[in-house]
Write a protein that holds these residues in place. Structure first.
Motif, short mmCIF file in Angstrom:
data_model
loop_
_atom_site.label_atom_id
_atom_site.label_comp_id
_atom_site.label_asym_id
_atom_site.label_seq_id
_atom_site.Cartn_x
_atom_site.Cartn_y
_atom_site.Cartn_z
N UNK A 1 0.83 -1.21 0.00
CA UNK A 1 0.00 0.00 0.00
C UNK A 1 0.86 1.26 0.00
N UNK A 2 2.02 1.20 0.67
CA UNK A 2 2.92 2.36 0.69
C UNK A 2 3.50 2.63 -0.70
N UNK A 3 3.87 1.55 -1.38
CA UNK A 3 4.40 1.69 -2.74
C UNK A 3 3.32 2.31 -3.63
N UNK A 4 2.10 1.80 -3.48
CA UNK A 4 1.01 2.31 -4.31
C UNK A 4 0.74 3.79 -4.04
N UNK A 5 0.79 4.20 -2.76
CA UNK A 5 0.54 5.62 -2.46
C UNK A 5 1.67 6.49 -3.00
N UNK A 6 2.87 5.95 -2.98
CA UNK A 6 4.02 6.68 -3.52
C UNK A 6 3.84 6.89 -5.04
N UNK A 7 3.40 5.83 -5.71
CA UNK A 7 3.18 5.90 -7.16
C UNK A 7 2.06 6.91 -7.47
N UNK A 8 1.03 6.90 -6.63
CA UNK A 8 -0.08 7.83 -6.80
C UNK A 8 0.40 9.27 -6.68
N UNK A 9 1.22 9.53 -5.67
CA UNK A 9 1.74 10.89 -5.45
C UNK A 9 2.56 11.34 -6.64
N UNK A 10 3.34 10.41 -7.19
CA UNK A 10 4.18 10.74 -8.34
C UNK A 10 3.32 11.09 -9.55
N UNK A 11 2.23 10.31 -9.74
CA UNK A 11 1.37 10.52 -10.91
C UNK A 11 0.72 11.90 -10.89
N UNK A 12 0.54 12.45 -9.69
CA UNK A 12 -0.14 13.74 -9.60
C UNK A 12 0.80 14.93 -9.82
N UNK A 13 2.10 14.69 -9.78
CA UNK A 13 3.04 15.80 -9.93
C UNK A 13 3.37 16.00 -11.41
N UNK A 14 2.74 17.01 -12.02
CA UNK A 14 2.92 17.15 -13.48
C UNK A 14 3.23 18.57 -13.96
N UNK A 15 3.60 19.47 -13.10
CA UNK A 15 3.85 20.81 -13.60
C UNK A 15 5.03 21.49 -12.95
#
Lengths: 166, 224
Positions: free
Chosen positions: B4-18
């Motif tokens: 779940x930690x890995x997944x939340x990390x991936x989620x946070x990365x996906x939102x950083x786009x600018x």
């Protein structure tokens, strides 16, 4: 030039998909000045390759192909050895607020990606952009099974790395 | 670490786009990009392309020079200067092939289509860089011809055995040496000291990088 779109349409499509530029440039270029340079080069190469774009193909898939090819060539030409920065293991993440924690985790993930080899880095970028295995296979030119194997392997390494610093 | 930690990390990365730098680039219109690219192309032309163009021009000039001499020798004194003419013809053919290959590969690299899938495009680029090395390697084959140009028919009919045996032996020695070097002067033998000694450091690094990358891509494409 028999482009599938005119200049304004092209720039709009690139603008809509600017996240691809951002992620690819960040993954293959750490220096801010070089990142701008690389982004310009990618946009220019996209424009140059536009006559070969097949409208039946997703724009983002085509854009990823060109962007990754230009970025990998650029990276190899400039001989930018991007070593993964050492993750700060004395830093206690538990002390941070959740927003800061998410930001920190995102930064660490970016560092981890930058430490991967060029092609693994491409796979991981596409995976993180929520691309399907079949789309990743089309962009990279390997089979879907191979994509799945590689992603699973990279995720395991990631898990091990982050377990080690906790 | 939990899944779940890995997944939340991936989620946070996906939102950083600018980021500001990207916004700056996006503000540029195509005209500006074309101008910037022209400036960059000019810088690259001075830094990287000029030595290549100079090398090609020298190669073409050399081939032209040899062609003129060969044509004159074979036309005006074919019987007396048969060895000289044939040696020049050998050097001409090999030099011309090396120059043509070099030009072809340079143009192919310049015009590579980036729309292809990543592994194919990168593999093609890396292999083309290795082909450039092989094109230069072809040039080695002309070496024995430099040991035959001074021979003449009278040497074998009018002179004693010892006099012509020595140059013939030297030529044979060079033929054997050239065949050995040609067969072994390959990207696969880059780790050998004598191969490294024969090429400049910068070329060695470029060829070695291309070779490693070809291996890496081949490995990457395997289902395992």
């Amino acid at each position: 030039m028999g482009n599938a779109f005119n200049e304004a349409q092209f720039l709009e499509l690139v603008q809509q998909n600017s996240g691809i530029l951002y992620k690819v440039c960040n993954a293959y270029c750490r220096n801010a000045n070089n990142r701008q340079d690389l982004a310009q080069e990618i946009i220019y190469q996209l424009w140059k390759s536009a006559p070969g774009y097949n409208p039946q193909q997703k724009f983002s898939t085509w854009m990823y192909r060109v962007a990754l090819n230009v970025a990998i060539s650029y990276y190899r030409k400039e001989k930018q050895v991007i070593k993964p920065e050492k993750v700060n293991d004395t830093h206690s993440m538990a002390e941070d607020t959740s927003a800061h924690e998410a930001e920190e985790q995102s930064r660490q993930l970016q560092q981890f990606i930058n430490g991967l080899r060029e092609l693994d880095r491409a796979i991981m970028l596409l995976y993180l952009d929520a691309k399907s295995y079949s789309e990743i296979a089309i962009i990279t030119g390997i089979t879907e099974t191979n994509v799945a194997t590689k992603i699973s392997r990279i995720k395991n390494i990631l898990k091990e790395k982050f377990s080690a610093i906790k | 670490m939990e899944q779940s930690n890995i997944d939340s990390m991936i989620q946070a990365y996906r939102q950083s786009t600018g980021e500001t730098w990207l916004m700056n680039v996006m503000k540029l219109n195509m005209a500006c990009l074309e101008t910037l690219h022209m400036q960059k192309a000019r810088r690259e032309l001075r830094k990287l392309l000029l030595p290549k163009i100079l090398g090609i021009l020298l190669g073409v000039a050399w081939v032209a020079f040899i062609s003129i001499i060969t044509w004159n020798v074979l036309n005006y004194a074919p019987s007396q200067a048969v060895f000289f003419g044939l040696s020049l013809a050998g050097i001409l053919v090999i030099s011309a092939k090396a120059v043509i290959d070099y030009i072809r590969h340079t143009v192919m690299i310049w015009h590579i289509n980036n729309s292809g899938n990543v592994t194919d495009v990168q593999l093609r680029l890396a292999r083309l860089r290795l082909s450039q090395f092989n094109a230069n390697r072809t040039g080695l084959l002309q070496i024995p011809f430099y040991t035959t140009w001074y021979l003449y028919p009278g040497l074998f009919t009018d002179k004693p055995f010892a006099v012509w045996a020595i140059p013939v032996l030297i030529t044979l020695l060079f033929v054997c040496l050239t065949i050995y070097v040609y067969k072994n002067f390959t990207p696969a033998n880059l780790h050998k000291k004598w191969v490294k000694w024969l090429i400049a450091d910068s070329s060695w690094n470029a060829v070695n990088n291309a070779l490693q990358f070809v291996k890496e891509i081949d490995d990457f494409k395997k289902d395992r």
